[in-house]
Design a protein around this motif. Sequence first.
Motif, PDB file in Angstrom:
ATOM      1  N   UNK A 132       0.898  -1.078   0.167  1.00 18.59           N
ATOM      2  CA  UNK A 132      -0.032  -0.060   0.074  1.00 18.59           C
ATOM      3  C   UNK A 132       0.957   1.187   0.084  1.00 18.59           C
ATOM      4  N   UNK A 133       0.742   2.282  -0.809  1.00 15.54           N
ATOM      5  CA  UNK A 133       1.261   3.462  -0.790  1.00 15.54           C
ATOM      6  C   UNK A 133       0.952   4.392   0.271  1.00 15.54           C
ATOM      7  N   UNK A 134       1.656   4.396   1.478  1.00 14.23           N
ATOM      8  CA  UNK A 134       1.517   5.105   2.336  1.00 14.23           C
ATOM      9  C   UNK A 134       1.864   6.548   2.487  1.00 14.23           C
ATOM     10  N   UNK A 135       2.990   6.957   1.638  1.00 16.06           N
ATOM     11  CA  UNK A 135       3.217   8.387   1.249  1.00 16.06           C
ATOM     12  C   UNK A 135       3.715   8.505  -0.084  1.00 16.06           C
ATOM     13  N   UNK A 136       3.312   9.538  -0.662  1.00 17.03           N
ATOM     14  CA  UNK A 136       4.114   9.965  -2.219  1.00 17.03           C
ATOM     15  C   UNK A 136       4.327  11.382  -2.183  1.00 17.03           C
ATOM     16  N   UNK A 137       5.475  11.854  -2.706  1.00 17.54           N
ATOM     17  CA  UNK A 137       5.655  13.237  -2.716  1.00 17.54           C
ATOM     18  C   UNK A 137       5.010  13.543  -4.185  1.00 17.54           C
ATOM     19  N   UNK A 138       5.140  14.832  -4.470  1.00 18.78           N
ATOM     20  CA  UNK A 138       4.627  15.407  -5.701  1.00 18.78           C
ATOM     21  C   UNK A 138       5.298  14.759  -6.882  1.00 18.78           C
ATOM     22  N   UNK A 139       6.589  14.754  -6.927  1.00 20.25           N
ATOM     23  CA  UNK A 139       7.083  14.141  -8.066  1.00 20.25           C
ATOM     24  C   UNK A 139       6.874  12.652  -8.491  1.00 20.25           C
ATOM     25  N   UNK A 140       6.571  11.849  -7.396  1.00 23.55           N
ATOM     26  CA  UNK A 140       6.135  10.647  -7.488  1.00 23.55           C
ATOM     27  C   UNK A 140       4.848  10.656  -8.005  1.00 23.55           C
ATOM     28  N   UNK A 141       3.859  11.433  -7.667  1.00 20.94           N
ATOM     29  CA  UNK A 141       2.709  11.413  -8.178  1.00 20.94           C
ATOM     30  C   UNK A 141       2.451  11.815  -9.335  1.00 20.94           C
ATOM     31  N   UNK A 142       3.297  12.741 -10.010  1.00 20.45           N
ATOM     32  CA  UNK A 142       3.298  13.238 -11.308  1.00 20.45           C
ATOM     33  C   UNK A 142       3.788  12.413 -12.271  1.00 20.45           C
ATOM     34  N   UNK A 143       4.789  11.455 -11.735  1.00 19.29           N
ATOM     35  CA  UNK A 143       5.356  10.272 -12.707  1.00 19.29           C
ATOM     36  C   UNK A 143       4.564   8.976 -12.846  1.00 19.29           C
ATOM     37  N   UNK A 144       4.138   8.545 -11.607  1.00 24.42           N
ATOM     38  CA  UNK A 144       3.368   7.401 -11.566  1.00 24.42           C
ATOM     39  C   UNK A 144       1.901   7.515 -11.748  1.00 24.42           C
ATOM     40  N   UNK A 145       1.356   7.947 -10.512  1.00 23.96           N
ATOM     41  CA  UNK A 145      -0.298   8.643 -10.606  1.00 23.96           C
ATOM     42  C   UNK A 145      -0.496   9.308  -9.463  1.00 23.96           C
ATOM     43  N   UNK A 146      -1.590   9.969  -9.338  1.00 26.99           N
ATOM     44  CA  UNK A 146      -1.847  10.901  -8.137  1.00 26.99           C
ATOM     45  C   UNK A 146      -2.659   9.879  -7.144  1.00 26.99           C
ATOM     46  N   UNK A 147      -1.352   9.353  -6.224  1.00 28.74           N
ATOM     47  CA  UNK A 147      -1.827   8.499  -5.172  1.00 28.74           C
ATOM     48  C   UNK A 147      -3.090   9.098  -4.255  1.00 28.74           C
ATOM     49  N   UNK A 148      -2.834  10.337  -3.979  1.00 30.34           N
ATOM     50  CA  UNK A 148      -3.774  11.074  -3.179  1.00 30.34           C
ATOM     51  C   UNK A 148      -5.059  11.238  -3.581  1.00 30.34           C
ATOM     52  N   UNK A 149      -5.359  11.320  -4.955  1.00 28.88           N
ATOM     53  CA  UNK A 149      -6.574  11.204  -5.602  1.00 28.88           C
ATOM     54  C   UNK A 149      -7.430   9.922  -5.780  1.00 28.88           C
ATOM     55  N   UNK A 150      -6.644   8.730  -5.498  1.00 26.78           N
ATOM     56  CA  UNK A 150      -7.018   7.437  -5.476  1.00 26.78           C
ATOM     57  C   UNK A 150      -7.867   7.078  -4.332  1.00 26.78           C
ATOM     58  N   UNK A 151      -8.795   6.102  -4.506  1.00 21.84           N
ATOM     59  CA  UNK A 151      -9.706   5.717  -3.404  1.00 21.84           C
ATOM     60  C   UNK A 151      -8.684   5.124  -2.519  1.00 21.84           C
ATOM     61  N   UNK A 152      -8.771   5.037  -1.085  1.00 21.71           N
ATOM     62  CA  UNK A 152      -7.621   4.322  -0.236  1.00 21.71           C
ATOM     63  C   UNK A 152      -7.507   3.064  -0.598  1.00 21.71           C
ATOM     64  N   UNK A 153      -8.367   2.265  -1.166  1.00 23.57           N
ATOM     65  CA  UNK A 153      -8.331   1.039  -1.487  1.00 23.57           C
ATOM     66  C   UNK A 153      -7.609   0.686  -2.661  1.00 23.57           C
ATOM     67  N   UNK A 154      -7.441   1.658  -3.531  1.00 26.09           N
ATOM     68  CA  UNK A 154      -6.663   1.489  -4.758  1.00 26.09           C
ATOM     69  C   UNK A 154      -5.146   2.426  -4.790  1.00 26.09           C
ATOM     70  N   UNK A 155      -4.699   2.739  -3.332  1.00 24.64           N
ATOM     71  CA  UNK A 155      -3.518   3.082  -3.086  1.00 24.64           C
ATOM     72  C   UNK A 155      -2.727   1.787  -2.854  1.00 24.64           C
ATOM     73  N   UNK A 156      -2.471   1.090  -3.965  1.00 24.74           N
ATOM     74  CA  UNK A 156      -1.570  -0.089  -3.704  1.00 24.74           C
ATOM     75  C   UNK A 156      -0.894  -0.250  -4.862  1.00 24.74           C
ATOM     76  N   UNK A 157       0.425  -0.577  -5.027  1.00 20.75           N
ATOM     77  CA  UNK A 157       1.331  -0.413  -6.096  1.00 20.75           C
ATOM     78  C   UNK A 157       1.138  -1.728  -6.885  1.00 20.75           C
ATOM     79  N   UNK A 158       0.879  -2.942  -6.177  1.00 23.16           N
ATOM     80  CA  UNK A 158       0.390  -4.052  -6.959  1.00 23.16           C
ATOM     81  C   UNK A 158      -0.713  -4.105  -7.604  1.00 23.16           C
TER      82      UNK A 158
END
Length: 274
Positions: A132-158
């Motif tokens: 589960x992605x517990x924290x991500x900075x702005x750069x990680x969200x810009x390159x992978x996906x906006x983790x904070x905008x995803x539903x809590x259940x979907x904040x999982x890298x796998x």
Amino acid sequence: MPRSTSRSRELGDLLRSRRERLQPADVGLPAGVRRRTRGLRREEVAQLAAISPTYYTYLEQGRELRPSGQVLDALAAALRLDATERGHLHALVHGTPRDAGPAVAETLAPAVVALVDRLDPDPAYVTGRCWDVLAANRAASALWTDWSARPPRDRNLLRWMFTDPDARRVMADWPAEASALLGRFRSAWARHPGDPAFAALLDELLAGSPEARAWWSEHRVVPLGSGTKRLRHPELGVIELEHVVLQLADAPEQKLVTFHARGKAEAGIARLLR
């Protein structure tokens, strides 16, 4: 939905897959004639490990046995397992069951969250024991996906890697990255027998991804480690990032992953954040 395989069946499948990938010459045995078995014969593995052929056959059949650490080491040597596979073999048999109490949500120390934020423009994120992605900075969200905008259940890298189509666009080497991530998950899964969170996530991956089903049957285990990743971004194109994985001393199942890009890619990430 597929059900998670039992530990005994998992052990049997692992032994068989590693036996079948070896040839007699690999272990110093004569090939003989009229060999129909793919790889080594069961009795040959038993001979190399100094155990009875019947006992080894029972292990491959997935019977409810609990071989000692000494027997597992002998099997690992006979089957030419590397250090990661040897550890996985022991974890399958002697992993410590998780206390079946109520599930407790993972928390991240505020100081770690602040550290992740301060690493911008270098991408960084922290994953928990089930990725589960517990924290991500702005750069990680810009390159992978906006983790904070995803539903809590979907904040999982796998879950993102195997069920979100965007992952295949973002990860320039998706097959290699996804397979390695599943191998790291398998190593952790073996250390947590009986953990419902691991079992539920595994069942979901096997049900939703044909690649996960195919790769899971290969019994690949991958250790945590540093390296490089190639990401694809609509503005930056394909960029290469060096990454380092750190385990938190206060919560070893939590992993801080930091990335660094060089040259034009580094400047491009900084420009995105501005």
